[in-house]
Enzyme design. Sequence first.
Site, PDB file in Angstrom:
ATOM      1  N   GLY A 225       8.547  17.680 -70.327  1.00 17.71           N
ATOM      2  CA  GLY A 225       7.705  16.569 -69.928  1.00 17.71           C
ATOM      3  C   GLY A 225       6.565  16.400 -70.892  1.00 17.71           C
ATOM      4  O   GLY A 225       6.511  17.031 -71.946  1.00 17.71           O
ATOM      5  N   SER A 227       3.536  17.351 -70.797  1.00 23.40           N
ATOM      6  CA  SER A 227       2.626  18.479 -71.010  1.00 23.40           C
ATOM      7  C   SER A 227       3.297  19.689 -71.633  1.00 23.40           C
ATOM      8  O   SER A 227       2.638  20.660 -71.971  1.00 23.40           O
ATOM      9  CB  SER A 227       2.000  18.894 -69.674  1.00 23.40           C
ATOM     10  N   ASP A 336       4.626  17.553 -49.424  1.00 20.48           N
ATOM     11  CA  ASP A 336       5.855  17.016 -50.003  1.00 20.48           C
ATOM     12  C   ASP A 336       7.047  17.908 -49.666  1.00 20.48           C
ATOM     13  O   ASP A 336       7.850  18.243 -50.529  1.00 20.48           O
ATOM     14  CB  ASP A 336       5.707  16.872 -51.520  1.00 20.48           C
TER      15      ASP A 336
END
Length: 490
Positions: A225, A227, A336
Amino acid sequence: MSFLFQRKPKEGPKVAVIGAPTNVNHDIHVTVNEQGLLTGLPSAWMRQIGTQITKDEQRENPLVVKQVLQFYNFSIKKGNEERPEFKHIITEKDIVEESKLIDLYSLSKDAHKSKDSLSDSEKSSDEQKPSTPVRPPRKIDVTNLVQTKNLAKNLVDLTIVDDIKKEEVEYRDKSSSNTDLSNDDVIRRRSGMTDDDYMLEIRKICNPGDPNQYYERTHKDLGSGASGIVFSATCIKTGELVAIKDIDMTKQHKKDLLLSEIKIMKNFKHKNLVNFLDAFLVNDDHLYVVMELLDGGPLTDVVTETVMKEGQIAAVCYEVLQAINYLHERGTIHRDIKSDNVLLGMNGTVKVTDFGFCANVVGNEQRETMVGTPYWMAPEVVTRQKYGKKVDIWSLGIMIVEMLDGEPPYLREPPLRALYLITANGRPNIIRWSSLSEKLQSFIDFCLQVDVDKRATAKELLQHEFLDEKMELKTLTPLIRAAKKMLHKT
């Protein structure tokens, strides 16, 4: 450097000139006209409704439509502003502050001016969601109850976590002239700390050794990703497989939050959490975060490719509830809970991931950064009423629906309509309800109570008689192997 106020030299008297009003507050008053259409909503919001919310639904539930649009657009706004490298740990205090942000957003010019980004997000989903990982299509076969829909066509990044230190943010008055200052500027002015200061603190709490002396990298990458990347490695001392996230510090703009997360996660240890193991800072350029690695994959693979027995569902619920209860006792909300965020070991081990520093360690970052995915979302998340720890219990109830039906309710609906249905309908229908045991029906009832006061806590559910029916975790192993085979992951 820009200044909000600049002092000018005194000048002689001039004729007063009345300028255009500034900092005008646009409150939202929603009504239904004679034609049964909503009025009072920003035009940009009205364009989004399209065919997703019918005129009858608008007439019957105007307040729900307003709440859904308000929440949905705020979520898009936050997602467009920044895609966090990791997920902020959530507390009830954060929820209160986030609610304030949503209210302020509704009064801001961003909510009322016509923005192409908002209307286009509905029109060209291919531009918005091309890289979102998807669940594998569900095979149509007699063992499959429902075909899982491609999530990439439906999901919009609903990252709504305000990854700012809430205790240090001072919400300014609506008419304040400081609106050009970012929250980061406010924090830094108040804390007096620079990036170098944060780096020094991060260095102090990391393992000072060379990671190559502790772990040997394998050739398997687990994700990547903005980062950095995630890869697997072997602990040289124990031979244990681990996941290591390599964070590129030159791209990390939230070093203050990064520091806070490491401190907290080092103290979070539980057998049902994907635990933080170690951290190394190399040359101040790369932060290596070491986490547990589970080789059985996500529960999603099992629920979409196999049929689970009630005893196996009870076993998973028991393990997940222990993790939830651990977090709740420490004032933390996961926010989540879903099958994607429950990882399995080949021996049937069940662990919850994707909270705090667990975010993004396994799997694709763009999928792992979604917070409060709408299909698992409790009604009070949108309405902001009595919003607290019990949102995790509702999500657990929806995850049970996944284990029964193969997918959560409304998965075939786009996110905006899914949010409307969740808020307007409350408890969803369950396809297999009549075939379930009374114990499982009772357990689900305690999870999916719209009235938060009637919804059970994690501690209460751990005492529920349904969990007495749990099978041994090793009975999950054949399901894991079968799912891997069908998905060609062996």
